[in-house]
Design an enzyme around this catalytic site. Structure first.
Site, PDB file in Angstrom:
ATOM      1  N   ASP A   2      50.732  38.937  44.421  1.00 42.28           N
ATOM      2  CA  ASP A   2      50.365  40.301  44.026  1.00 42.28           C
ATOM      3  C   ASP A   2      50.136  39.469  42.525  1.00 42.28           C
ATOM      4  O   ASP A   2      49.123  37.807  42.087  1.00 42.28           O
ATOM      5  CB  ASP A   2      51.885  40.342  43.607  1.00 42.28           C
ATOM      6  CG  ASP A   2      51.953  41.897  43.891  1.00 42.28           C
ATOM      7  OD1 ASP A   2      50.165  42.380  42.915  1.00 42.28           O
ATOM      8  OD2 ASP A   2      52.848  42.702  43.634  1.00 42.28           O
TER       9      ASP A   2
HETATM   10  C1  BGC Z   1      51.058  45.920  42.448  1.00 44.81           C
HETATM   11  C2  BGC Z   1      51.059  45.945  44.028  1.00 44.81           C
HETATM   12  C3  BGC Z   1      49.785  46.052  44.328  1.00 44.81           C
HETATM   13  C4  BGC Z   1      48.678  45.837  42.672  1.00 44.81           C
HETATM   14  C5  BGC Z   1      46.974  45.443  43.241  1.00 44.81           C
HETATM   15  C6  BGC Z   1      50.684  44.788  41.330  1.00 44.81           C
HETATM   16  O1  BGC Z   1      51.292  44.892  40.255  1.00 44.81           O
HETATM   17  O2  BGC Z   1      52.376  45.048  42.404  1.00 44.81           O
HETATM   18  O3  BGC Z   1      51.935  46.588  45.511  1.00 44.81           O
HETATM   19  O4  BGC Z   1      48.994  45.675  45.128  1.00 44.81           O
HETATM   20  O5  BGC Z   1      48.886  45.070  41.876  1.00 44.81           O
HETATM   21  O6  BGC Z   1      47.276  47.361  42.572  1.00 44.81           O
END
Ligand code: BGC
Length: 750
Positions: free
Chosen positions: A301
């Site tokens: 993530d």
């Molecule tokens: C979130 C994810 C997301 C990623 C990309 C992160 O802050 O936890 O769920 O896919 O950002 O946008």
């Protein structure tokens, strides 16, 4: 003691098998791998956000790429993947232009490896203007209707693909057992069976057509593992989850998703029992790869490798963080704002801190994804896919899903449905809000900017006026959830003089992730005051709750004649609410979580025996499972009766199947849909058994007076639990099966 980077245990390489590729693609992949330099390989493992390649970086709001920055990313750093938007959604055409420009640049590289672009299409395609937004997962769970989940995922796939994007960072498979958590709305609620059923349904819908097809996208199950249970409820804060609990409640949705064919997985940014999941070789390699057999791409993530060093403090240096994560099993780093990962991983490989076999393994998986998604055949947005964007029938589907999500929690004296000529005061902060109907991941990350919503999005006030007419429907509210006017009790009381009924739209405005952190579930005081003031008028008050998690309403519930849980139900929320208030749709949603009665007590429906009957002396705190509204609760304008619960045998043996039938009758005067739920209860077991566990559900439609026999089939796997040795087993003994108010017993033996 902090692990030293020098003490890396030899990494056991698990090589992707590529059974998913055609022979020709497999051949091309292997040829490609042989030609790649270390730099090109490390580049493939690097994912950057669009800000890295836009003019002015994060300052750009329109997705205008900077040719020099793009060149640097693609030519100098060999970047394999790009994600995200800087500020807001773009048109499908703009996306097509962005993707085209990126793929054009890859043509200038030696190996011409296409870039894979990923976006978060969480309840519809978040980041394309005019896309179709459906209820958040929590609302989809309330529908108890996998065919809606499936259809909505197909639309999302089509609208992503029409935007030139082939990788969706969805679905969320975290289990919503901590209602304070700001990502609760993204979950399918507290139950394991619902999450694994709906999650696997979504994944199949995204991928089953074959990823080369213009109707499919690669899915990304997330966030593995235990992300949803931070102890204090704040996003990305420590979770303490014993392995037996991890396996019983949090792992099954991922296991099922892998079986359903998920191509990629995203990792939990948090820590479990003091170990950040991104650094856990046990969870990433031993469990995910070896035990669950996951072959796809493991992506981090946001910034989570850096965070091993600068937030979690388990790596003394940024390079040590990279080494830890890659050796634990990460394939791709969502870096995402710079090229630090690339530089550090190169260094680490040269210093032999990361074995080349691990790099090859990761790159092979990434290239497999690119071959699978057809990027090597044609990396450009597909002209034919564009025709699948925004089809008129998607709007009806969004309405169907919103209808079935709506959950009627209270209807005193049958106040609802309302006659069309009822004089209605519609007030409260959500009455004129679009954002409070959609929530997170809606045209912007936070979903809280109405500027980007489709012009034909309706507010609750508009949708009610459409049915009741301007003459009978009036308000004291204005736009802007937080506008003080919306909390003015004096004007509310004054206006109520002309109303027969007051509809108060309260709850939460949109938020996503940590900006949604809250210290408590109490509704803001001014909302409580508004409800009390409305009740003081003596007029019936109907509460419409637009919220992503259960906010505390025990103090106002008694004064409400009706309560409709609307969740954040997407584009057609307002129309669905109005249809239900006026009886044009008979509600059938069922709560996917236990609505807490007290802010100090969260007991889940699948409680243990000692939570059911507590040992208390002079207890004045109530007993057992005592939510305000239980899991599975949801009223209808008709009534359903259960009879004739029958089992084909009271002795289930070995791998045999148990067939359970029940008759359900619509005993009221309206047609209605109804989700029939089957629960089991293991009476005695070596690990304290749950009082009940949902094992199956079926949604049926019944006309007034009509009966149907519903048949379920379960087997020993549906009765299994995780034992003290962490094995999923079924123990012999007596069980109860429960459907509605009916129960029957059976015995299981080996
Ligand atoms: C979130 C994810 C997301 C990623 C990309 C992160 O802050 O936890 O769920 O896919 O950002 O946008």
């Amino acid at each position: 003691m902090r692990k030293s980077i020098l003490a890396i245990i030899a990494f056991t390489c698990v090589t992707a098998t590529n059974a998913q590729l055609t022979k020709a693609d497999e051949q091309k992949l292997n040829d490609l791998l042989k030609q790649m330099t270390i730099e090109e390989k490390v580049g493939q493992m690097t994912q950057v956000t669009i800000a890295v390649i836009t003019k002015g970086g994060w300052a750009d709001t329109e997705g205008d790429l900077d040719p020099a920055a793009l060149k640097k990313a693609i030519i100098d750093y060999h970047v394999g993947s790009v994600l995200n938007v800087n500020a807001h959604a773009f048109t499908a055409d703009k996306w097509n232009a962005i993707i085209t420009q990126i793929q054009d640049e890859t043509k200038n590289t030696k190996l011409k490896i296409p870039v894979i672009y990923g976006l978060d299409g969480m309840h519809g395609q978040t980041y394309t203007l005019s896309s179709t937004l459906f209820p958040q997962n929590l609302g989809m769970a309330a529908t108890r209707n996998p065919s809606l989940v499936r259809a909505a995922a197909k639309v999302t796939a089509n609208e992503l693909r029409a935007s030139g994007v082939r990788w969706n960072f969805a679905p969320v498979l975290d289990i919503g057992r901590q209602p304070l958590w700001s990502r609760f709305p993204e979950t399918y609620g507290e139950d394991v069976y619902i999450a694994k059923t709906m999650g696997a349904t979504a994944i199949k819908a995204y991928e089953e057509d074959g990823l080369k097809n213009i109707t499919a996208v690669a899915s990304c199950m997330k966030h593995y593992l235990g992300y949803s249970a931070p102890r204090n409820g704040k996003d990305r804060t420590p979770a303490y989850i014993p392995e037996i609990e991890l396996r019983e409640y949090y792992l099954p949705s991922f296991r099922e998703a892998i079986k359903a064919g998920a191509s990629t997985i995203m990792i939990n940014s948090g820590e479990i029992n003091g170990e950040p999941v991104h650094a856990s070789k046990y969870l990433l390699t031993d469990v995910l790869r070896k035990e669950l057999g996951f072959q796809g791409v493991i992506v981090t993530d946001w910034e989570d490798i850096k965070r091993l060093h600068d937030r979690h403090n388990v790596a003394a240096t940024p390079r040590e963080a990279v080494v830890m994560a890659i050796n634990a099993g990460i394939d791709m780093s969502m870096v995402p704002s710079d090229f630090s990962f690339y530089d550090l991983l190169l260094e680490a490989v040269k210093l032999k801190e990361v074995p080349m076999s691990r790099i090859d393994d990761a790159v092979k998986r990434i290239l497999t994804l690119k071959f699978k998604t057809g990027l090597f055949d044609n990396a450009y947005p597909e002209a034919a896919a564009k025709a699948n964007f925004g089809k008129p029938e998607y709007q009806q589907l969004a309405l169907d899903a919103a209808h079935e999500a709506m959950t009627l929690l209270k209807n005193k004296n049958n106040t609802l449905p309302l006659a069309k000529n009822t004089r209605l005061l519609v007030a409260g902060p959500s009455a004129q809000s679009i954002t409070a109907l959609n929530g997170c991941w809606s045209y912007t990350w936070q979903g809280n900017n109405e500027q980007w919503y489709p012009a034909d999005s309706k507010t609750i006030l508009q949708a009610i006026k459409d049915k009741g007419g301007d003459k009978n429907v009036f308000t004291t509210t204005v736009k802007g959830f937080n506008n003080v006017v919306n909390y003015d009790v004096t004007s509310l009381k004054r206006a109520s003089a002309n109303a027969d009924v007051i509809i108060l739209c309260i709850g939460e405005d949109a938020y996503a992730e940590s900006p949604g952190n809250t210290r408590e579930l109490a509704l803001p005081d001014e909302q409580v005051e508004l409800v009390k003031a409305a009740a003081m008028t003596g007029k019936p008050v109907i509460l419409v709750l637009t919220e992503g998690r259960p906010r505390f309403i025990t103090n106002i519930e008694p004064v409400a004649s009706g309560i409709l849980m609307a969740y954040w139900s997407g584009k057609k929320s307002a129309e669905a609410i109005a249809d239900i208030l006026f009886g044009d749709y008979n509600p059938d949603g069922r709560l996917p979580f236990s609505y807490p009665k007290s802010m100090g007590e969260f007991v889940m429906y699948d409680r243990k025996p000692t939570e059911e009957v507590r040992e208390v002396f002079n207890d004045n705190a109530g007993g057992g499972y005592d939510p305000l509204f239980p899991f599975g609760f949801g009223l209808s304008y008709t009534t359903f009766e259960y009879s004739n619960l029958q089992l084909n045998s009271t002795n289930l043996k070995g791998d045999a199947k148990l067939t359970i039938t029940v008759t359900v009758k619509n005993t009221g005067s309206r047609a209605g849909k109804h989700a029939v739920e089957l629960y089991t209860h293991d009476l005695y077991a070596s690990i304290t058994p749950n009082m009940k566990r949902l094992r199956a559900f079926q949604k049926i439609s019944l006309n007034a007076g009509e009966s149907k026999q519903v048949t379920f089939t379960i087997d020993k796997n549906d009765l299994a639990f995780v034992n003290a040795q962490l094995k999923t087993i079924t123990e012999a003994g007596d069980f109860e099966v429960m459907i509605g108010d009916k129960k029957a017993k059976f015995n299981y033996s080996y």
